[in-house]
Design a protein around this motif. Structure first.
Motif, PDB file in Angstrom:
ATOM      1  N   GLU A   1     -30.556  33.018  11.657  1.00  0.00           N
ATOM      2  CA  GLU A   1     -29.921  34.333  11.677  1.00  0.00           C
ATOM      3  C   GLU A   1     -28.490  34.265  11.173  1.00  0.00           C
ATOM      4  O   GLU A   1     -28.027  35.153  10.459  1.00  0.00           O
ATOM      5  N   TYR A   2     -27.812  33.181  11.555  1.00  0.00           N
ATOM      6  CA  TYR A   2     -26.425  33.011  11.125  1.00  0.00           C
ATOM      7  C   TYR A   2     -26.334  32.865   9.604  1.00  0.00           C
ATOM      8  O   TYR A   2     -25.477  33.488   8.957  1.00  0.00           O
ATOM      9  N   GLU A   3     -27.201  32.066   9.026  1.00  0.00           N
ATOM     10  CA  GLU A   3     -27.190  31.863   7.574  1.00  0.00           C
ATOM     11  C   GLU A   3     -27.537  33.159   6.835  1.00  0.00           C
ATOM     12  O   GLU A   3     -26.959  33.448   5.787  1.00  0.00           O
ATOM     13  N   MET A   4     -28.488  33.915   7.390  1.00  0.00           N
ATOM     14  CA  MET A   4     -28.852  35.198   6.773  1.00  0.00           C
ATOM     15  C   MET A   4     -27.681  36.169   6.803  1.00  0.00           C
ATOM     16  O   MET A   4     -27.373  36.825   5.804  1.00  0.00           O
ATOM     17  N   LEU A   5     -27.015  36.226   7.975  1.00  0.00           N
ATOM     18  CA  LEU A   5     -25.862  37.113   8.093  1.00  0.00           C
ATOM     19  C   LEU A   5     -24.721  36.678   7.184  1.00  0.00           C
ATOM     20  O   LEU A   5     -24.039  37.503   6.580  1.00  0.00           O
ATOM     21  N   LYS A   6     -24.526  35.379   7.090  1.00  0.00           N
ATOM     22  CA  LYS A   6     -23.464  34.858   6.238  1.00  0.00           C
ATOM     23  C   LYS A   6     -23.711  35.216   4.775  1.00  0.00           C
ATOM     24  O   LYS A   6     -22.796  35.612   4.043  1.00  0.00           O
ATOM     25  N   ALA A   7     -24.969  35.084   4.341  1.00  0.00           N
ATOM     26  CA  ALA A   7     -25.324  35.437   2.962  1.00  0.00           C
ATOM     27  C   ALA A   7     -25.119  36.931   2.724  1.00  0.00           C
ATOM     28  O   ALA A   7     -24.605  37.350   1.675  1.00  0.00           O
TER      29      ALA A   7
ATOM     30  N   SER B   1     -19.160  41.338   0.469  1.00  0.00           N
ATOM     31  CA  SER B   1     -17.803  41.106  -0.042  1.00  0.00           C
ATOM     32  C   SER B   1     -17.771  41.185  -1.562  1.00  0.00           C
ATOM     33  O   SER B   1     -16.833  41.734  -2.146  1.00  0.00           O
ATOM     34  N   ARG B   2     -18.811  40.655  -2.209  1.00  0.00           N
ATOM     35  CA  ARG B   2     -18.878  40.715  -3.674  1.00  0.00           C
ATOM     36  C   ARG B   2     -18.996  42.165  -4.147  1.00  0.00           C
ATOM     37  O   ARG B   2     -18.350  42.555  -5.123  1.00  0.00           O
TER      38      ARG B   2
ATOM     39  N   PHE C   1     -17.947  44.832  -2.556  1.00  0.00           N
ATOM     40  CA  PHE C   1     -16.664  45.487  -2.333  1.00  0.00           C
ATOM     41  C   PHE C   1     -15.656  45.088  -3.410  1.00  0.00           C
ATOM     42  O   PHE C   1     -14.939  45.939  -3.948  1.00  0.00           O
ATOM     43  N   ASP C   2     -15.607  43.799  -3.742  1.00  0.00           N
ATOM     44  CA  ASP C   2     -14.687  43.340  -4.783  1.00  0.00           C
ATOM     45  C   ASP C   2     -15.009  43.985  -6.131  1.00  0.00           C
ATOM     46  O   ASP C   2     -14.095  44.301  -6.911  1.00  0.00           O
ATOM     47  N   THR C   3     -16.294  44.185  -6.400  1.00  0.00           N
ATOM     48  CA  THR C   3     -16.701  44.846  -7.646  1.00  0.00           C
ATOM     49  C   THR C   3     -16.229  46.295  -7.669  1.00  0.00           C
ATOM     50  O   THR C   3     -15.734  46.789  -8.689  1.00  0.00           O
ATOM     51  N   ILE C   4     -16.383  46.984  -6.542  1.00  0.00           N
ATOM     52  CA  ILE C   4     -15.909  48.374  -6.445  1.00  0.00           C
ATOM     53  C   ILE C   4     -14.411  48.438  -6.696  1.00  0.00           C
ATOM     54  O   ILE C   4     -13.918  49.300  -7.440  1.00  0.00           O
ATOM     55  N   VAL C   5     -13.657  47.521  -6.086  1.00  0.00           N
ATOM     56  CA  VAL C   5     -12.205  47.503  -6.260  1.00  0.00           C
ATOM     57  C   VAL C   5     -11.845  47.279  -7.725  1.00  0.00           C
ATOM     58  O   VAL C   5     -10.997  47.983  -8.297  1.00  0.00           O
ATOM     59  N   ARG C   6     -12.500  46.306  -8.347  1.00  0.00           N
ATOM     60  CA  ARG C   6     -12.199  45.999  -9.754  1.00  0.00           C
ATOM     61  C   ARG C   6     -12.511  47.191 -10.653  1.00  0.00           C
ATOM     62  O   ARG C   6     -11.696  47.572 -11.519  1.00  0.00           O
ATOM     63  N   LEU C   7     -13.674  47.796 -10.449  1.00  0.00           N
ATOM     64  CA  LEU C   7     -14.063  48.931 -11.289  1.00  0.00           C
ATOM     65  C   LEU C   7     -13.137  50.124 -11.080  1.00  0.00           C
ATOM     66  O   LEU C   7     -12.752  50.800 -12.045  1.00  0.00           O
ATOM     67  N   MET C   8     -12.751  50.377  -9.839  1.00  0.00           N
ATOM     68  CA  MET C   8     -11.860  51.513  -9.582  1.00  0.00           C
ATOM     69  C   MET C   8     -10.491  51.300 -10.215  1.00  0.00           C
ATOM     70  O   MET C   8      -9.878  52.253 -10.705  1.00  0.00           O
ATOM     71  N   ASN C   9     -10.006  50.068 -10.207  1.00  0.00           N
ATOM     72  CA  ASN C   9      -8.726  49.780 -10.869  1.00  0.00           C
ATOM     73  C   ASN C   9      -8.808  50.064 -12.363  1.00  0.00           C
ATOM     74  O   ASN C   9      -7.862  50.583 -12.966  1.00  0.00           O
ATOM     75  N   GLU C  10      -9.947  49.725 -12.972  1.00  0.00           N
ATOM     76  CA  GLU C  10     -10.138  50.013 -14.393  1.00  0.00           C
ATOM     77  C   GLU C  10     -10.295  51.510 -14.632  1.00  0.00           C
ATOM     78  O   GLU C  10      -9.750  52.067 -15.600  1.00  0.00           O
TER      79      GLU C  10
END
Length: 413
Positions: A342-348, A354-355, A357-366
């Motif tokens: 369960e821990y490994e599944m949650l971690k993945a 996070s990826r 969210f980071d994509t949303i941030v990058r696209l919004m900046n552009e």
């Protein structure tokens, strides 16, 4: 109809004539037609696509679409392209919901007026061309379906919407407000906000909210200018008729001068009505379109806030699971293997969140940079059209009255 057309960005340009040597995708929304009667009535549009892109079937395709088809395209893109500012649609009706039947009937009459239909057509043309000119959105399979599918296929696609695609982007504004609340930080035993608070994010939010206020205020006054032009035109028309009748009372030079004065007043009335329409289509509507664009950006901000909240909540859940996992390891519990899985599944899942969210941030900046550049161009053109129209109107009115001055001065002396 005006020979100038709006580009995919919303600006005015000459009729499209793309070069066949470079990749292009050009769309025109034309020929609105009323279909059906009564409450079942709606407007259909001819959507003409011209392209040399290999993924499209042929160089030209003509399909018939209705407003709900445009809504389908908008909602599909909003759900699939997180972080990208999806172009806004015009409102379904410029008149709100009414409980009084007589007001409802008046609203329906306006909904099928020639002016409203043309405003809607122009806004839909801007909407679809903004998508077609966007380097990411133009690759969408949904755009290809919208531009190429026959009516039966389009209907099936629209009616098969389930799950997340039933969610309306407008509802996400409430989500944005909800993420202002606080949740319990179980690890630290304190309360902390789950709202993102980086300087760049705060700057963008403040810019968008202030811009919305300023655009809405400008659009409100543009509406008043249009209304004033129309009211003055109507008053001059009535004045012209009255003066012409006054001129019939005297069969002399003065009577003739009065008749000419009335005729000039009616001519100026027509100029005012034409300028009012020009002001509506080329000044008020672009301002209103950017109000809608800012509201669309706010929906994307709400999506970003939701993604950030989910990232924080998953991080907390993972910390909880990590504590449980350590307990199981110390006690050599038989639940250890299951807890580790369960821990490994949650971690993945947390890493994937996070990826995203980071994509949303990058696209919004552009996207915000692209939006500001386009806004500068479109607003500059809209205000240029406004100033040019006012100068043309003023000159026309001055010339009309000036031509009468010699005759009126002769009688006044």
């Amino acid at each position: 109809m005006n020979t100038m057309q709006r580009s995919g960005s919303g600006s005015l340009q000459s009729p499209r004539s793309p070069s066949s040597q470079t990749p292009f995708l050009s769309v025109s929304v034309t020929d609105p037609a009323k279909m059906g009667n009564g409450v079942q009535a709606y407007i259909s549009y001819k959507v003409i696509t011209k392209t040399n892109l290999p993924e499209y079937q042929g160089n030209e395709k003509i399909v018939i679409r209705r407003y709900s088809d445009f809504v389908w395209l908008h909602d599909r893109l909003f759900e699939k392209y997180k972080g990208i500012f999806i172009p806004p649609l015009p409102e379904k009706s410029t008149v709100g919901h009414f409980e009084i039947i007589i007001i409802y009937l008046l609203a329906e009459k306006f909904r099928f007026s020639a002016e409203f239909i043309e405003m809607r057509r122009q806004a839909l043309d801007v909407f679809v061309n903004r998508i077609a000119s966007h380097h990411e959105l133009r690759q969408s399979d949904d755009l290809r379906i919208f531009l190429q599918a026959d009516e039966q296929t389009m209907d099936r696609a629209r009616f098969q919407e389930t799950g997340i695609f039933k969610k309306k982007p407008a509802d996400l504004i409430q989500i944005f407000k909800d993420v202002q609340s606080k949740v319990s930080d179980v690890v630290l035993g304190k309360e902390k906000p789950v709202e993102e608070s980086t300087p760049e994010y705060e700057k963008m939010k403040n810019y968008i909210f202030e811009l919305e206020d300023h655009l809405a205020e400008a659009q409100k006054h543009a509406y008043r200018l249009v209304k004033r032009h129309r009211e003055l035109g109507e008053s001059l028309s009535e004045f012209g008729k009255a003066v012409k009748l006054l001129g019939t009372c005297d069969d002399d030079a003065l009577g003739k001068a009065f008749s000419e004065l009335g005729a000039k007043a009616e001519i100026i009335s027509i100029k005012l009505q034409k300028e009012a329409h020009h002001l509506l289509m080329n000044f008020e509507e672009p301002l209103k379109d950017y109000v809608r664009a800012v509201q669309s950006i706010k929906a994307t901000i709400a999506e970003r806030a939701t993604a950030f909240k989910k990232q924080c909540e998953l991080a907390e859940t993972i910390k909880f699971k990590e504590i449980d996992l350590n307990k199981y390891r110390l006690t050599r519990s038989e639940k250890l293997a299951e807890a580790e899985h369960e821990y490994e599944m949650l971690k993945a899942e947390g890493e994937e969140t996070s990826r995203r969210f980071d994509t949303i941030v990058r696209l919004m900046n552009e996207e915000i940079v692209r939006f500001q550049e386009q806004k500068t161009s479109d607003m500059g053109l809209a205000f240029h059209e406004f100033a040019k129209g006012q100068a043309r109107l003023s000159n026309g009115i001055a010339d009309a009255w000036r031509s009468l001055l010699p005759k009126l001065e002769a009688h006044s002396s």
